[in-house]
Design a protein around this motif. Structure first.
Motif, PDB file in Angstrom:
ATOM      1  N   ARG A  28       0.809  -1.222   0.000  1.00 10.83           N
ATOM      2  CA  ARG A  28       0.000   0.000   0.000  1.00 10.83           C
ATOM      3  C   ARG A  28       0.845   1.276   0.000  1.00 10.83           C
ATOM      4  NH1 ARG A  28      -5.192   0.064   0.961  1.00 10.83           N
ATOM      5  NH2 ARG A  28      -5.063   2.042   2.069  1.00 10.83           N
ATOM      6  N   GLU A  29       1.783   1.349   0.922  1.00  9.03           N
ATOM      7  CA  GLU A  29       2.489   2.609   1.155  1.00  9.03           C
ATOM      8  C   GLU A  29       3.777   2.772   0.362  1.00  9.03           C
ATOM      9  OE1 GLU A  29       0.810   4.821   2.790  1.00  9.03           O
ATOM     10  OE2 GLU A  29      -0.712   3.360   3.425  1.00  9.03           O
ATOM     11  N   ARG A  30       4.457   1.706   0.064  1.00  2.00           N
ATOM     12  CA  ARG A  30       5.728   1.820  -0.645  1.00  2.00           C
ATOM     13  C   ARG A  30       5.587   1.566  -2.142  1.00  2.00           C
ATOM     14  NH1 ARG A  30       9.699   2.665   2.919  1.00  2.00           N
ATOM     15  NH2 ARG A  30       9.434   1.913   5.041  1.00  2.00           N
ATOM     16  N   LEU A  31       4.635   0.694  -2.515  1.00  2.85           N
ATOM     17  CA  LEU A  31       4.495   0.350  -3.933  1.00  2.85           C
ATOM     18  C   LEU A  31       3.241   0.953  -4.569  1.00  2.85           C
ATOM     19  CD1 LEU A  31       5.661  -3.381  -3.793  1.00  2.85           C
ATOM     20  CD2 LEU A  31       7.013  -1.317  -4.277  1.00  2.85           C
ATOM     21  N   GLY A  32       2.439   1.666  -3.795  1.00  6.28           N
ATOM     22  CA  GLY A  32       1.285   2.379  -4.336  1.00  6.28           C
ATOM     23  C   GLY A  32       0.153   1.492  -4.831  1.00  6.28           C
ATOM     24  N   LEU A  33      -0.048   0.351  -4.192  1.00  9.32           N
ATOM     25  CA  LEU A  33      -1.126  -0.564  -4.561  1.00  9.32           C
ATOM     26  C   LEU A  33      -2.135  -0.628  -3.410  1.00  9.32           C
ATOM     27  CD1 LEU A  33       1.128  -3.298  -6.130  1.00  9.32           C
ATOM     28  CD2 LEU A  33      -0.497  -1.841  -7.363  1.00  9.32           C
ATOM     29  N   PRO A  34      -3.141   0.230  -3.425  1.00 11.68           N
ATOM     30  CA  PRO A  34      -4.063   0.337  -2.291  1.00 11.68           C
ATOM     31  C   PRO A  34      -5.202  -0.688  -2.274  1.00 11.68           C
ATOM     32  CG  PRO A  34      -4.660   1.940  -3.942  1.00 11.68           C
ATOM     33  CD  PRO A  34      -3.401   1.237  -4.441  1.00 11.68           C
ATOM     34  N   GLY A  35      -5.210  -1.639  -3.195  1.00 13.70           N
ATOM     35  CA  GLY A  35      -6.323  -2.589  -3.273  1.00 13.70           C
ATOM     36  C   GLY A  35      -6.516  -3.389  -2.005  1.00 13.70           C
ATOM     37  N   ALA A  36      -5.486  -4.021  -1.507  1.00 19.83           N
ATOM     38  CA  ALA A  36      -5.580  -4.762  -0.251  1.00 19.83           C
ATOM     39  C   ALA A  36      -5.799  -3.746   0.863  1.00 19.83           C
ATOM     40  CB  ALA A  36      -4.310  -5.568  -0.008  1.00 19.83           C
ATOM     41  N   LYS A  37      -6.794  -3.984   1.681  1.00 17.69           N
ATOM     42  CA  LYS A  37      -7.167  -3.002   2.710  1.00 17.69           C
ATOM     43  C   LYS A  37      -6.579  -3.350   4.068  1.00 17.69           C
ATOM     44  CE  LYS A  37      -9.711  -0.827  -0.227  1.00 17.69           C
ATOM     45  NZ  LYS A  37      -8.921  -0.086  -1.167  1.00 17.69           N
ATOM     46  N   ASN A  38      -6.310  -2.315   4.851  1.00 19.23           N
ATOM     47  CA  ASN A  38      -5.772  -2.450   6.196  1.00 19.23           C
ATOM     48  C   ASN A  38      -6.924  -2.266   7.178  1.00 19.23           C
ATOM     49  OD1 ASN A  38      -4.315  -2.468   8.503  1.00 19.23           O
ATOM     50  ND2 ASN A  38      -3.097  -0.653   8.049  1.00 19.23           N
ATOM     51  N   ALA A  39      -7.378  -3.366   7.748  1.00 18.37           N
ATOM     52  CA  ALA A  39      -8.502  -3.279   8.680  1.00 18.37           C
ATOM     53  C   ALA A  39      -8.094  -3.736  10.076  1.00 18.37           C
ATOM     54  CB  ALA A  39      -9.687  -4.077   8.168  1.00 18.37           C
ATOM     55  N   CYS A  40      -7.946  -5.042  10.275  1.00 20.14           N
ATOM     56  CA  CYS A  40      -7.715  -5.542  11.629  1.00 20.14           C
ATOM     57  C   CYS A  40      -6.240  -5.697  11.989  1.00 20.14           C
ATOM     58  CB  CYS A  40      -8.431  -6.880  11.815  1.00 20.14           C
ATOM     59  SG  CYS A  40      -7.642  -8.273  10.963  1.00 20.14           S
ATOM     60  N   GLU A  41      -5.369  -5.852  11.005  1.00 21.34           N
ATOM     61  CA  GLU A  41      -3.944  -6.089  11.204  1.00 21.34           C
ATOM     62  C   GLU A  41      -3.658  -7.316  12.070  1.00 21.34           C
ATOM     63  OE1 GLU A  41      -1.303  -2.737  11.815  1.00 21.34           O
ATOM     64  OE2 GLU A  41      -2.959  -1.378  11.360  1.00 21.34           O
ATOM     65  N   GLN A  42      -4.617  -8.270  12.102  1.00 24.99           N
ATOM     66  CA  GLN A  42      -4.452  -9.480  12.895  1.00 24.99           C
ATOM     67  C   GLN A  42      -4.832 -10.736  12.118  1.00 24.99           C
ATOM     68  OE1 GLN A  42      -6.633  -9.003  16.545  1.00 24.99           O
ATOM     69  NE2 GLN A  42      -5.683  -7.038  16.966  1.00 24.99           N
ATOM     70  N   GLY A  43      -5.097 -10.602  10.826  1.00 26.41           N
ATOM     71  CA  GLY A  43      -5.448 -11.756  10.014  1.00 26.41           C
ATOM     72  C   GLY A  43      -6.837 -12.292  10.271  1.00 26.41           C
ATOM     73  N   GLU A  44      -7.696 -11.483  10.865  1.00 28.08           N
ATOM     74  CA  GLU A  44      -9.037 -11.933  11.224  1.00 28.08           C
ATOM     75  C   GLU A  44     -10.116 -11.547  10.221  1.00 28.08           C
ATOM     76  OE1 GLU A  44      -9.877 -13.835  13.860  1.00 28.08           O
ATOM     77  OE2 GLU A  44      -7.770 -13.969  14.411  1.00 28.08           O
ATOM     78  N   CYS A  45      -9.883 -10.509   9.412  1.00 27.40           N
ATOM     79  CA  CYS A  45     -10.973  -9.981   8.583  1.00 27.40           C
ATOM     80  C   CYS A  45     -10.849 -10.317   7.102  1.00 27.40           C
ATOM     81  CB  CYS A  45     -11.092  -8.477   8.749  1.00 27.40           C
ATOM     82  SG  CYS A  45      -9.746  -7.552   7.980  1.00 27.40           S
ATOM     83  N   GLY A  46      -9.658 -10.624   6.623  1.00 27.95           N
ATOM     84  CA  GLY A  46      -9.469 -10.992   5.228  1.00 27.95           C
ATOM     85  C   GLY A  46      -9.421  -9.840   4.247  1.00 27.95           C
ATOM     86  N   SER A  47      -9.519  -8.609   4.690  1.00 30.72           N
ATOM     87  CA  SER A  47      -9.541  -7.462   3.776  1.00 30.72           C
ATOM     88  C   SER A  47      -8.226  -7.262   3.035  1.00 30.72           C
ATOM     89  CB  SER A  47      -9.880  -6.174   4.541  1.00 30.72           C
ATOM     90  OG  SER A  47     -11.200  -6.232   5.014  1.00 30.72           O
ATOM     91  N   CYS A  48      -7.162  -7.844   3.543  1.00 29.80           N
ATOM     92  CA  CYS A  48      -5.843  -7.668   2.931  1.00 29.80           C
ATOM     93  C   CYS A  48      -5.385  -8.905   2.154  1.00 29.80           C
ATOM     94  CB  CYS A  48      -4.818  -7.310   3.995  1.00 29.80           C
ATOM     95  SG  CYS A  48      -4.540  -8.628   5.201  1.00 29.80           S
ATOM     96  N   THR A  49      -6.319  -9.794   1.809  1.00 33.39           N
ATOM     97  CA  THR A  49      -5.943 -11.041   1.147  1.00 33.39           C
ATOM     98  C   THR A  49      -5.304 -10.782  -0.215  1.00 33.39           C
ATOM     99  OG1 THR A  49      -7.748 -12.193   2.269  1.00 33.39           O
ATOM    100  CG2 THR A  49      -6.785 -13.287   0.354  1.00 33.39           C
ATOM    101  N   VAL A  50      -4.154 -11.397  -0.427  1.00 35.11           N
ATOM    102  CA  VAL A  50      -3.426 -11.373  -1.700  1.00 35.11           C
ATOM    103  C   VAL A  50      -2.923 -12.787  -1.955  1.00 35.11           C
ATOM    104  CG1 VAL A  50      -2.693  -8.954  -1.435  1.00 35.11           C
ATOM    105  CG2 VAL A  50      -1.180 -10.798  -0.665  1.00 35.11           C
TER     106      VAL A  50
END
Length: 172
Positions: A28-50
């Motif tokens: 997201r921050e270094r490569l400019g790819l905002p698709g994966a979302k930052n929600a729980c930061e604990q692997g519980e919500c799946g918003s950052c799945t790649v």
């Protein structure tokens, strides 16, 4: 440290990555790819799945250094050729992305990228339309806070039906 990886088919480098930094942050921050979302930061919500080397993972749980020399595919990488949702121009969307739009499964959109990647992984190995129990199990690690899951299930069924029809030479 420097992290070299392939993202969506292109070699990329992230510089000045600190040891505890997550793959999600790098994307997201270094490569400019905002698709994966930052929600729980604990692997519980799946918003950052790649995809990482072909397997779906929660990018928030992967240390950036673990991605060195590896292949990452984000929701942006699933699109076929620069399709856009604005103005209804979705010709570059893959069948799962298009089905989410067509079935009205995109609400606020925060969970959508992770759901799309996970549904894509399910359908990559499916023959025809998977039973609802298999769809629910595949998406169990992805939380949506806006709606019930019926339109999401509809989208996965639609993508699977379209994929199956295309494999058998029919247009849907």
């Amino acid at each position: 440290m420097r992290v070299n990886l392939t993202v969506n088919g292109r070699p990329m480098t992230a510089d000045d990555v600190w040891e505890g930094e997550s793959l999600l942050y790098v994307l997201r921050e270094r490569l400019g790819l905002p698709g994966a979302k930052n929600a729980c930061e604990q692997g519980e919500c799946g918003s950052c799945t790649v995809y990482l080397d072909g397997a779906p993972v929660c990018a928030c749980l992967v240390a950036a250094g673990q991605a060195e020399g590896r292949e990452v595919v984000t929701v942006e990488g699933l699109a076929t050729s620069g399709g856009e949702l604005d103005g209804g121009l979705d010709s570059g969307l893959n069948e799962v992305q298009r089905a989410f739009v067509d079935a009205g499964a995109v609400q606020c959109g925060f969970c959508t990228p992770g759901l799309v990647v996970q549904a894509h992984a399910l359908l990559a190995d499916a023959d025809g339309v998977p039973p609802d129990a298999d769809i629910r199990e595949a998406l169990a690690g992805n939380l949506c806070r806006c709606t019930g899951y019926e339109k999401i299930l509809d989208a996965v069924r639609l993508a699977a039906a379209r994929r199956s029809a295309a494999a058998h030479g029919f247009r849907s």
